[in-house]
Motif scaffolding. Structure first.
Motif, mmCIF file in Angstrom:
data_model
loop_
_atom_site.group_PDB
_atom_site.id
_atom_site.type_symbol
_atom_site.label_atom_id
_atom_site.label_comp_id
_atom_site.label_asym_id
_atom_site.label_seq_id
_atom_site.Cartn_x
_atom_site.Cartn_y
_atom_site.Cartn_z
ATOM 1 N N PRO A 55 8.572 16.763 -6.495
ATOM 2 C CA PRO A 55 8.140 16.709 -7.935
ATOM 3 C C PRO A 55 7.241 17.861 -8.536
ATOM 4 C CG PRO A 55 7.965 14.539 -6.854
ATOM 5 C CD PRO A 55 8.110 15.579 -5.849
ATOM 6 N N HIS A 56 7.644 18.455 -9.668
ATOM 7 C CA HIS A 56 6.780 19.346 -10.322
ATOM 8 C C HIS A 56 6.773 19.171 -11.685
ATOM 9 C CE1 HIS A 56 5.394 23.900 -10.228
ATOM 10 N NE2 HIS A 56 4.524 23.049 -10.458
ATOM 11 N N ARG A 57 6.138 17.949 -12.175
ATOM 12 C CA ARG A 57 6.300 17.577 -13.648
ATOM 13 C C ARG A 57 4.798 18.018 -14.022
ATOM 14 N NH1 ARG A 57 9.052 13.245 -11.095
ATOM 15 N NH2 ARG A 57 7.084 12.145 -10.964
ATOM 16 N N TRP A 58 4.708 18.001 -15.473
ATOM 17 C CA TRP A 58 3.297 18.110 -15.986
ATOM 18 C C TRP A 58 2.024 17.070 -15.308
ATOM 19 C CZ3 TRP A 58 0.769 14.727 -18.864
ATOM 20 C CH2 TRP A 58 1.169 13.459 -19.331
ATOM 21 N N THR A 59 2.633 15.894 -15.157
ATOM 22 C CA THR A 59 1.598 14.987 -14.652
ATOM 23 C C THR A 59 1.300 15.162 -12.916
ATOM 24 O OG1 THR A 59 3.425 13.617 -13.642
ATOM 25 C CG2 THR A 59 2.488 13.127 -15.871
ATOM 26 N N ASN A 60 1.979 16.149 -12.499
ATOM 27 C CA ASN A 60 1.734 16.445 -10.925
ATOM 28 C C ASN A 60 0.645 17.521 -10.888
ATOM 29 O OD1 ASN A 60 4.921 15.693 -10.618
ATOM 30 N ND2 ASN A 60 3.678 14.607 -9.197
ATOM 31 N N PHE A 61 -0.587 17.019 -11.209
ATOM 32 C CA PHE A 61 -1.825 17.920 -11.212
ATOM 33 C C PHE A 61 -2.860 18.065 -10.217
ATOM 34 C CE2 PHE A 61 -2.920 14.506 -13.846
ATOM 35 C CZ PHE A 61 -4.439 14.393 -13.547
ATOM 36 N N LEU A 62 -2.944 16.745 -9.754
ATOM 37 C CA LEU A 62 -4.043 16.284 -8.883
ATOM 38 C C LEU A 62 -4.058 16.886 -7.544
ATOM 39 C CD1 LEU A 62 -6.024 14.046 -9.320
ATOM 40 C CD2 LEU A 62 -4.791 12.492 -7.894
ATOM 41 N N ASP A 63 -5.136 17.676 -7.048
ATOM 42 C CA ASP A 63 -5.174 18.351 -5.916
ATOM 43 C C ASP A 63 -5.418 17.449 -4.695
ATOM 44 O OD1 ASP A 63 -8.328 18.403 -4.821
ATOM 45 O OD2 ASP A 63 -8.115 18.104 -6.846
ATOM 46 N N LEU A 64 -5.398 17.849 -3.412
ATOM 47 C CA LEU A 64 -5.125 17.381 -2.264
ATOM 48 C C LEU A 64 -6.513 16.621 -2.056
ATOM 49 C CD1 LEU A 64 -3.773 16.544 0.652
ATOM 50 C CD2 LEU A 64 -4.934 18.530 1.345
ATOM 51 N N GLN A 65 -7.850 17.297 -2.283
ATOM 52 C CA GLN A 65 -8.928 16.408 -1.885
ATOM 53 C C GLN A 65 -9.313 15.326 -2.934
ATOM 54 O OE1 GLN A 65 -12.587 18.476 -0.588
ATOM 55 N NE2 GLN A 65 -11.262 20.421 -0.249
ATOM 56 N N SER A 66 -8.926 15.412 -4.160
ATOM 57 C CA SER A 66 -9.183 14.633 -5.059
ATOM 58 C C SER A 66 -8.077 13.388 -5.242
ATOM 59 C CB SER A 66 -8.886 15.337 -6.630
ATOM 60 O OG SER A 66 -9.904 16.123 -6.921
ATOM 61 N N ALA A 67 -7.013 13.666 -4.516
ATOM 62 C CA ALA A 67 -5.928 12.496 -4.468
ATOM 63 C C ALA A 67 -6.599 11.763 -3.212
ATOM 64 C CB ALA A 67 -4.599 13.023 -3.896
ATOM 65 N N ILE A 68 -6.844 12.427 -2.082
ATOM 66 C CA ILE A 68 -7.330 11.695 -0.816
ATOM 67 C C ILE A 68 -8.771 10.800 -1.131
ATOM 68 C CG2 ILE A 68 -8.623 11.834 1.388
ATOM 69 C CD1 ILE A 68 -6.711 14.387 1.708
ATOM 70 N N GLU A 69 -9.498 11.375 -2.191
ATOM 71 C CA GLU A 69 -10.734 10.383 -2.409
ATOM 72 C C GLU A 69 -10.312 9.405 -3.342
ATOM 73 O OE1 GLU A 69 -13.917 10.613 -1.770
ATOM 74 O OE2 GLU A 69 -13.857 12.949 -0.859
ATOM 75 N N LEU A 97 0.904 -1.154 0.090
ATOM 76 C CA LEU A 97 -0.122 -0.048 0.156
ATOM 77 C C LEU A 97 0.901 1.478 0.175
ATOM 78 C CD1 LEU A 97 -2.538 1.793 0.297
ATOM 79 C CD2 LEU A 97 -2.248 1.508 2.864
ATOM 80 N N HIS A 98 1.715 1.412 0.874
ATOM 81 C CA HIS A 98 2.583 2.457 1.047
ATOM 82 C C HIS A 98 3.560 2.675 -0.112
ATOM 83 C CE1 HIS A 98 1.177 2.536 5.112
ATOM 84 N NE2 HIS A 98 1.449 3.756 4.972
ATOM 85 N N ARG A 99 3.962 1.701 -0.729
ATOM 86 C CA ARG A 99 4.786 1.855 -2.019
ATOM 87 C C ARG A 99 3.760 2.368 -3.279
ATOM 88 N NH1 ARG A 99 9.850 -0.332 -2.525
ATOM 89 N NH2 ARG A 99 10.466 -1.645 -0.720
ATOM 90 N N LEU A 100 2.643 1.935 -3.169
ATOM 91 C CA LEU A 100 1.716 2.681 -4.289
ATOM 92 C C LEU A 100 1.418 3.898 -3.913
ATOM 93 C CD1 LEU A 100 -0.757 -0.409 -4.566
ATOM 94 C CD2 LEU A 100 0.634 0.471 -6.317
ATOM 95 N N LEU A 101 1.236 4.243 -2.712
ATOM 96 C CA LEU A 101 1.106 5.715 -2.257
ATOM 97 C C LEU A 101 2.241 6.642 -2.571
ATOM 98 C CD1 LEU A 101 -0.506 5.183 1.225
ATOM 99 C CD2 LEU A 101 -1.896 5.698 -0.679
ATOM 100 N N ALA A 102 3.478 6.115 -2.272
ATOM 101 C CA ALA A 102 4.614 6.852 -2.820
ATOM 102 C C ALA A 102 4.603 7.118 -4.228
ATOM 103 C CB ALA A 102 5.825 6.175 -2.069
ATOM 104 N N TRP A 103 4.447 5.888 -4.820
ATOM 105 C CA TRP A 103 4.234 6.465 -6.316
ATOM 106 C C TRP A 103 3.424 7.311 -6.934
ATOM 107 C CZ3 TRP A 103 0.518 5.053 -9.936
ATOM 108 C CH2 TRP A 103 0.744 5.073 -11.266
ATOM 109 N N GLY A 104 2.117 7.178 -6.494
ATOM 110 C CA GLY A 104 1.064 7.868 -6.693
ATOM 111 C C GLY A 104 1.465 9.467 -6.641
ATOM 112 N N LEU A 105 1.879 9.723 -4.850
ATOM 113 C CA LEU A 105 1.994 11.069 -4.744
ATOM 114 C C LEU A 105 3.271 11.479 -5.549
ATOM 115 C CD1 LEU A 105 1.992 10.399 -0.791
ATOM 116 C CD2 LEU A 105 0.364 11.652 -2.308
#
Length: 308
Positions: free
Chosen positions: A190-204, A83-91
């Motif tokens: 990280p500040h790439r073009w893919t890093n666009f997801l906001d906090l609430q959406s990421a949590i959901e 789980l935490h490896r997936l979370l680290a990758w997703g973040l």
């Protein structure tokens, strides 16, 4: 651009005032300036405006489906490490730098609030396990799960000590703010073009994933830990003789757990409450009394600047 600069440099049109700038400039509630700016820039993002309304119902439906699945295979496919490896990758790949900043900072803030309580109730000898990540790789150390465990273990140990000593939590003769930091050593995010997801959406998005890879007991504990905000605030308010401090808390009533369906929104409120509480302690540490004067109840002694 730095979130603070984005808001400060925003042109002001009296006929079309920016609500985010208004909230940033308002100082009625204590909050670290950079943190507040990051939160507001994140809140006004297109991701939150357009993606969140779509993601939220899908995520909540997933929680229901996963709950049904876990009735038949409760712990067969659980893995906190995975789980935490997936979370680290997703973040690292998808989440905005502002949201990642708020997430990493939250672990420092939570650790220091518990440390403040422990330092000012030294006679109870309550141990703490601070979590201080400086980058997203540290997420792999299962820090989300450990954060929840720390909260419940702290409450249990504190109250066991109070019960054994036949006493209640009381203000110390002199408050100790030495464990409260102004800033935290976070590395560039990280500040790439893919890093666009906001906090609430990421949590959901991450909440059903969290549920899927944790045991049912771990997930329920994580969800219910959000309602410990009121409990922790009461401890701090008691030590500081500032009962009005509890007004900073939005998650309440720990004896009546809420449904996990709103865990995403409540998690954002949890972070907001923790930041306000920590900023209040920073204000007191430096003897900046205006914030304290608005919160301490009339007739109660406020901590003196010397105590800071």
């Amino acid at each position: 651009m730095d979130p603070v600069e984005q808001l400060i440099n925003q042109p002001h049109d009296p006929r079309d005032p920016d609500p985010w700038v208004a909230m940033f400039l308002d100082r009625s509630l204590p909050m670290n300036e950079r943190t507040k700016a990051a939160l507001l820039v994140d809140q006004r993002s297109r991701s939150r405006q357009f993606l969140l309304p779509v993601m939220r119902p899908v995520a909540r439906l997933s929680i229901i489906l996963f709950q049904v699945v876990k009735l038949f295979i409760p712990n067969r496919f659980t893995s906190s490490k995975l789980l935490h490896r997936l979370l680290a990758w997703g973040l690292k790949v998808w989440v905005s730098p502002e949201a990642n900043f708020l997430i990493l900072r939250h672990f420092h803030v939570g650790s220091e609030i518990l440390d403040f309580i422990a330092r000012n109730a030294k006679e109870l000898n309550v141990p703490t396990q601070p979590i201080r990540p400086t980058n997203l790789e540290h997420v792999k150390d299962e820090i989300f799960l450990q954060h929840d465990l720390n909260l419940f273990n702290f409450v249990i140990r504190l109250n066991q000590a109070l019960r054994e000593q036949g006493r209640t939590l009381a203000p110390p003769a002199q408050l100790d703010f030495s464990g409260i930091s102004d800033e935290f050593p976070l590395e560039p995010l990280p500040h790439r073009w893919t890093n666009f997801l906001d906090l609430q959406s990421a949590i959901e998005v991450f909440t059903p994933v969290y549920q899927l890879f944790l045991t049912d007991r771990d997930f329920w504990r994580a969800s219910n830990s959000l309602q410990l905000d009121e409990t922790i605030a009461i401890y701090v308010a008691t030590l500081m003789q500032a009962p009005g401090l509890v007004a900073l808390v939005n998650n309440r009533h720990p004896l009546v757990p809420l449904s996990t369906m709103r865990a995403g929104f409540r998690l954002v409120l949890h972070g907001l409450s923790a930041e306000s509480m920590h900023a209040f302690l920073v204000e007191c540490k430096h003897g900046r009394m205006p914030q304290l004067a608005r919160i301490v109840a009339p007739g109660l002694r406020a901590p003196s600047p010397e105590a800071a």
